[in-house]
Design an enzyme around this catalytic site. Structure first.
Site, PDB file in Angstrom:
ATOM      1  N   GLN A  23       2.585  -9.033  13.520  1.00 43.80           N
ATOM      2  CA  GLN A  23       2.667  -7.735  14.189  1.00 43.80           C
ATOM      3  C   GLN A  23       1.300  -7.069  14.360  1.00 43.80           C
ATOM      4  O   GLN A  23       1.225  -5.951  14.845  1.00 43.80           O
ATOM      5  CB  GLN A  23       3.641  -6.820  13.456  1.00 43.80           C
ATOM      6  CG  GLN A  23       3.172  -6.302  12.107  1.00 43.80           C
ATOM      7  CD  GLN A  23       4.268  -5.541  11.402  1.00 43.80           C
ATOM      8  OE1 GLN A  23       5.201  -6.131  10.876  1.00 43.80           O
ATOM      9  NE2 GLN A  23       4.182  -4.218  11.394  1.00 43.80           N
ATOM     10  N   ALA A  79       0.861  -1.188   0.000  1.00 46.02           N
ATOM     11  CA  ALA A  79       0.000   0.000   0.000  1.00 46.02           C
ATOM     12  C   ALA A  79       0.898   1.238   0.000  1.00 46.02           C
ATOM     13  O   ALA A  79       0.786   2.125   0.843  1.00 46.02           O
ATOM     14  CB  ALA A  79      -0.958   0.001   1.197  1.00 46.02           C
ATOM     15  N   LEU A  80       1.782   1.256  -0.974  1.00 49.58           N
ATOM     16  CA  LEU A  80       2.866   2.244  -0.973  1.00 49.58           C
ATOM     17  C   LEU A  80       2.372   3.663  -1.249  1.00 49.58           C
ATOM     18  O   LEU A  80       1.461   3.879  -2.042  1.00 49.58           O
ATOM     19  CB  LEU A  80       3.905   1.851  -2.027  1.00 49.58           C
ATOM     20  CG  LEU A  80       4.533   0.456  -1.857  1.00 49.58           C
ATOM     21  CD1 LEU A  80       5.616   0.233  -2.918  1.00 49.58           C
ATOM     22  CD2 LEU A  80       5.103   0.254  -0.467  1.00 49.58           C
ATOM     23  N   SER A 138      -0.225   4.315   5.166  1.00 50.57           N
ATOM     24  CA  SER A 138      -1.101   3.449   4.366  1.00 50.57           C
ATOM     25  C   SER A 138      -2.507   3.431   4.941  1.00 50.57           C
ATOM     26  O   SER A 138      -3.465   3.102   4.250  1.00 50.57           O
ATOM     27  CB  SER A 138      -0.543   2.025   4.333  1.00 50.57           C
ATOM     28  OG  SER A 138       0.772   2.050   3.835  1.00 50.57           O
ATOM     29  N   HIS A 144       7.012   5.805   1.377  1.00 52.69           N
ATOM     30  CA  HIS A 144       7.774   4.599   1.017  1.00 52.69           C
ATOM     31  C   HIS A 144       8.694   4.888  -0.183  1.00 52.69           C
ATOM     32  O   HIS A 144       9.840   4.434  -0.221  1.00 52.69           O
ATOM     33  CB  HIS A 144       6.830   3.473   0.582  1.00 52.69           C
ATOM     34  CG  HIS A 144       5.932   2.963   1.656  1.00 52.69           C
ATOM     35  ND1 HIS A 144       4.570   3.136   1.625  1.00 52.69           N
ATOM     36  CD2 HIS A 144       6.193   2.260   2.783  1.00 52.69           C
ATOM     37  CE1 HIS A 144       4.023   2.560   2.675  1.00 52.69           C
ATOM     38  NE2 HIS A 144       4.986   2.025   3.407  1.00 52.69           N
TER      39      HIS A 144
HETATM   40  O1  PAF Z   1       6.788  -0.377   8.938  1.00 53.73           O
HETATM   41  C1  PAF Z   1       6.312  -1.376   8.364  1.00 53.73           C
HETATM   42  O2  PAF Z   1       5.723  -1.276   7.282  1.00 53.73           O
HETATM   43  C2  PAF Z   1       6.447  -2.737   9.017  1.00 53.73           C
HETATM   44  O3  PAF Z   1       6.356  -2.640  10.401  1.00 53.73           O
HETATM   45  C3  PAF Z   1       7.740  -3.479   8.606  1.00 53.73           C
HETATM   46  C4  PAF Z   1       8.981  -2.754   9.058  1.00 53.73           C
HETATM   47  C5  PAF Z   1       7.774  -3.647   7.091  1.00 53.73           C
HETATM   48  C6  PAF Z   1       7.754  -4.871   9.228  1.00 53.73           C
HETATM   49  O4  PAF Z   1       6.660  -5.631   8.817  1.00 53.73           O
END
Ligand code: PAF
Length: 279
Positions: free
Chosen positions: A62, A33-34, A187, A38
């Site tokens: 996470q 979802a850039l 995102s 990013h």
């Molecule tokens: O910041 C993020 O998008 C995520 O926490 C990461 C660092 C890609 C780890 O899944």
């Protein structure tokens, strides 16, 4: 040309070749979802490294809230088009089973800096981040890794992880990219209604005002309470935390000569926004 890889074996083979040719390898870990934030990391990586990999993996470990995981935007085709435009050499977009195959039982837990703020609000979140980041470093064998300062606490957790485990990667923290009205790019912003999107910049504005108050001599607690009251008056649903901390340990600010960071998390229109500023 940008190649899309799905397996660790293919990634390893590609990186081995690059390293044999003497290239410095950069990685930009993402969950897809850039947005421009990013892309600014990818551009920085391109400027500093001979070869760049962007990883796209929505890491289930996470997410402490299953609904958040389900709703997390997944836009791989659009992401790939943007990364081709920036010119990254490879996208690593594995399936969950490639990252966490049957039998996977290891958990990486960074103490201290992981505990307060996001750690307290989202139990297990930073274990999930540290575990996947350690794996991504192992999988990509990157020399340099690029992370946004938008997730300031995450950046400190990753720095600690790399220092404590002597990982051979240099972590580069890059400036938060903001929309012209001050809202930090995320995102999750696409989930804001049009009306909420109008209100969202109040978070950054309230933090800047609190920083000004603090510098003018207002007590921290009072400056933070004022910011919370402002956000609730602006239509935010709730403020999970807003606080001034030691920028590196994220512990209470005990030594005013050390760098300070203000960090906040607040809910608007059912969307959780986080932000931070240097003070
Ligand atoms: O910041 C993020 O998008 C995520 O926490 C990461 C660092 C890609 C780890 O899944």
């Amino acid at each position: 040309m940008t190649v899309i890889l799905r397996t660790v074996a293919d990634l390893r083979a590609l990186v081995r070749g690059w390293k044999a040719e003497g290239h410095l390898v950069g990685v930009v870990p993402t969950m897809g979802a850039l947005h421009d934030g990013h892309l600014s990391l990818a551009r920085r990586a391109k400027a500093e490294c001979g070869r760049v990999i962007t990883t796209i993996f929505v890491n289930p470990k996470q997410f402490n809230n299953p609904d958040d995981l389900k709703k997390y935007p997944r836009t791989e085709d659009a992401d790939a088009a943007l990364l081709r435009w920036v010119g990254v050499e490879a996208i690593f977009a594995p399936d969950p089973a490639e990252v966490y195959p049957a039998g996977f039982v290891t958990n990486v837990s960074v103490g201290g800096v992981s505990q307060p703020l996001e750690g307290a609000s989202r139990p297990g979140h930073f274990d999930g981040v540290a575990t996947v980041v350690a794996k991504l470093f192992g999988m990509t064998q990157a020399d340099r890794a690029y992370f946004g300062q938008k997730d300031w606490q995450q950046l400190q957790v990753v720095q600690r992880l790399v220092a404590d485990l002597n990982l051979a990667v240099t972590v580069v923290g890059c400036e938060t990219v903001r929309d012209p009205d001050g809202l930090a790019m995320s995102s999750r912003n696409v989930r804001l209604s049009a009306a909420a999107r109008q209100k969202a910049p109040a978070l950054y504005a309230a933090m800047l005002a609190a920083a000004r108050d603090f510098r003018a001599g207002v007590a921290v607690d009072q400056a933070m309470s004022r910011a919370t009251a402002t956000l609730l008056a602006e239509g935010f649903d709730s403020v999970e935390y807003i606080d001034l901390r030691d920028a590196e340990t994220l512990g209470p600010m005990t030594d005013p000569t050390r760098p300070l960071r203000m960090l906040a998390a607040a809910w608007l229109d059912g969307v959780r926004l986080i932000d931070n500023i240097a003070v």
